[in-house]
Design an enzyme around this catalytic site. Sequence first.
Site, PDB file in Angstrom:
ATOM      1  N   ASP A  67       0.821  -1.195   0.000  1.00  0.00           N
ATOM      2  CA  ASP A  67       0.000   0.000   0.000  1.00  0.00           C
ATOM      3  C   ASP A  67       0.858   1.249   0.000  1.00  0.00           C
ATOM      4  O   ASP A  67       2.074   1.180   0.179  1.00  0.00           O
ATOM      5  CB  ASP A  67      -0.967  -0.005   1.199  1.00  0.00           C
ATOM      6  CG  ASP A  67      -0.297  -0.466   2.491  1.00  0.00           C
ATOM      7  OD1 ASP A  67       0.948  -0.488   2.535  1.00  0.00           O
ATOM      8  OD2 ASP A  67      -1.012  -0.791   3.440  1.00  0.00           O
ATOM      9  N   ASN A 139      -7.791  -1.848  13.782  1.00  0.00           N
ATOM     10  CA  ASN A 139      -9.184  -2.158  13.427  1.00  0.00           C
ATOM     11  C   ASN A 139      -9.287  -3.410  12.547  1.00  0.00           C
ATOM     12  O   ASN A 139     -10.329  -3.682  11.976  1.00  0.00           O
ATOM     13  CB  ASN A 139      -9.828  -0.956  12.718  1.00  0.00           C
ATOM     14  CG  ASN A 139      -9.114  -0.606  11.418  1.00  0.00           C
ATOM     15  OD1 ASN A 139      -8.167  -1.285  11.024  1.00  0.00           O
ATOM     16  ND2 ASN A 139      -9.567   0.440  10.745  1.00  0.00           N
ATOM     17  N   HIS A 141      -7.511  -3.911   9.781  1.00  0.00           N
ATOM     18  CA  HIS A 141      -7.237  -3.714   8.347  1.00  0.00           C
ATOM     19  C   HIS A 141      -6.009  -4.518   7.925  1.00  0.00           C
ATOM     20  O   HIS A 141      -5.120  -4.794   8.711  1.00  0.00           O
ATOM     21  CB  HIS A 141      -7.132  -2.229   7.969  1.00  0.00           C
ATOM     22  CG  HIS A 141      -5.918  -1.498   8.444  1.00  0.00           C
ATOM     23  ND1 HIS A 141      -5.942  -0.175   8.823  1.00  0.00           N
ATOM     24  CD2 HIS A 141      -4.614  -1.879   8.599  1.00  0.00           C
ATOM     25  CE1 HIS A 141      -4.725   0.207   9.171  1.00  0.00           C
ATOM     26  NE2 HIS A 141      -3.908  -0.803   9.042  1.00  0.00           N
ATOM     27  N   GLU A 146      -9.929  -1.273   4.714  1.00  0.00           N
ATOM     28  CA  GLU A 146     -10.549  -0.841   5.968  1.00  0.00           C
ATOM     29  C   GLU A 146     -11.879  -1.565   6.189  1.00  0.00           C
ATOM     30  O   GLU A 146     -12.534  -1.976   5.214  1.00  0.00           O
ATOM     31  CB  GLU A 146     -10.812   0.667   5.901  1.00  0.00           C
ATOM     32  CG  GLU A 146      -9.557   1.515   5.751  1.00  0.00           C
ATOM     33  CD  GLU A 146      -8.788   1.699   7.057  1.00  0.00           C
ATOM     34  OE1 GLU A 146      -8.822   0.802   7.920  1.00  0.00           O
ATOM     35  OE2 GLU A 146      -8.139   2.749   7.198  1.00  0.00           O
TER      36      GLU A 146
HETATM   37  C1  F6R Z   1       1.411  -1.243   5.995  1.00  0.00           C
HETATM   38  C2  F6R Z   1       0.192  -2.043   6.113  1.00  0.00           C
HETATM   39  C3  F6R Z   1      -0.668  -1.888   7.308  1.00  0.00           C
HETATM   40  C4  F6R Z   1       0.122  -2.100   8.603  1.00  0.00           C
HETATM   41  C5  F6R Z   1      -0.772  -1.940   9.823  1.00  0.00           C
HETATM   42  C6  F6R Z   1      -0.006  -2.119  11.113  1.00  0.00           C
HETATM   43  O1  F6R Z   1       2.051  -1.506   4.766  1.00  0.00           O
HETATM   44  O2  F6R Z   1      -0.103  -2.795   5.233  1.00  0.00           O
HETATM   45  O3  F6R Z   1      -1.708  -2.829   7.235  1.00  0.00           O
HETATM   46  O4  F6R Z   1       0.695  -3.375   8.590  1.00  0.00           O
HETATM   47  O5  F6R Z   1      -1.349  -0.658   9.814  1.00  0.00           O
HETATM   48  O6  F6R Z   1       0.931  -1.086  11.245  1.00  0.00           O
HETATM   49  P1  F6R Z   1       2.030  -1.104  12.411  1.00  0.00           P
HETATM   50  O7  F6R Z   1       3.002  -2.169  12.075  1.00  0.00           O
HETATM   51  O8  F6R Z   1       2.653   0.274  12.342  1.00  0.00           O
HETATM   52  O9  F6R Z   1       1.303  -1.347  13.686  1.00  0.00           O
END
Ligand code: F6R
Length: 244
Positions: A67, A139, A141, A146
């Site tokens: 992403d 959440n 995701h 989302e």
């Molecule tokens: C980032 C991604 C997101 C993160 C998620 C957790 O490329 O795909 O799904 O893996 O937001 O983020 P952290 O590791 O910062 O808690």
Amino acid sequence: MKVVTHENYDQMSKNVAQRIAQVVTKKPNAVLCLPTGSTPIGLYREIIRLHKEENLDFSNVTAFNLDEYFGLPEEHPQSYSYYLWNRLYKHINIPKENIHYIRVLSNKLEDVDQYCQEHDATINELGGFDLLVDGIGLNGHIGFNEPADELIPHTHLEPLSQSTIDENSRFFDSKNDVPRYALTMGMGTIFKAKQIILIASGSHKSEIVHKILHSNVTTQIPATLLHLHQNIEMHLDHEAAKLL
Ligand code: F6R
């Protein structure tokens, strides 16, 4: 979903790095899909160590990332292309032409749609991913898919939820600076992975980890869709696993 619990963050990072090393050693032209965020920082540190000290070779590997914020210039320190280049790619011998960021330069929606279609076509031509690694949002995701009544299966532009804006504001000067949209692979694109490894660390992730493992499949917790994948593991440190 197989769950693997590690004593601490360091052990989790080292173990998952070994898993990547196994894939790349067995198939030198492996196609990887990699995440950003705080969770994989130790993993990338360990991969760099494996490359430098144990000659782990990336010269034929292709890498995608899941992403990217929409509208941030690529040189912005919070852009995911900046993150991956600086935390991983520039330290290993992956050729620049094998690196695929999700990055669209135009703001026109028709250009974005066209870009997303071409992006998925490239992944299809390569036969999908040999291994996809991702963190988990608070959440639930996955990538930036989302919680919603319906999920878009392919790569697309996604409005970020308030929960994600709040969660990610720690990386920006203020909440107002967090982009409101992101480009993300859809769940269908993610399912093109032959193997998926989810990583989560810290007690703040323990509730969502528990929910993912104990909920039925629901688009309101996108990570639960991964129960439908045939080859998926969730790697947790002790803290993230504390409610299991
Ligand atoms: C980032 C991604 C997101 C993160 C998620 C957790 O490329 O795909 O799904 O893996 O937001 O983020 P952290 O590791 O910062 O808690």
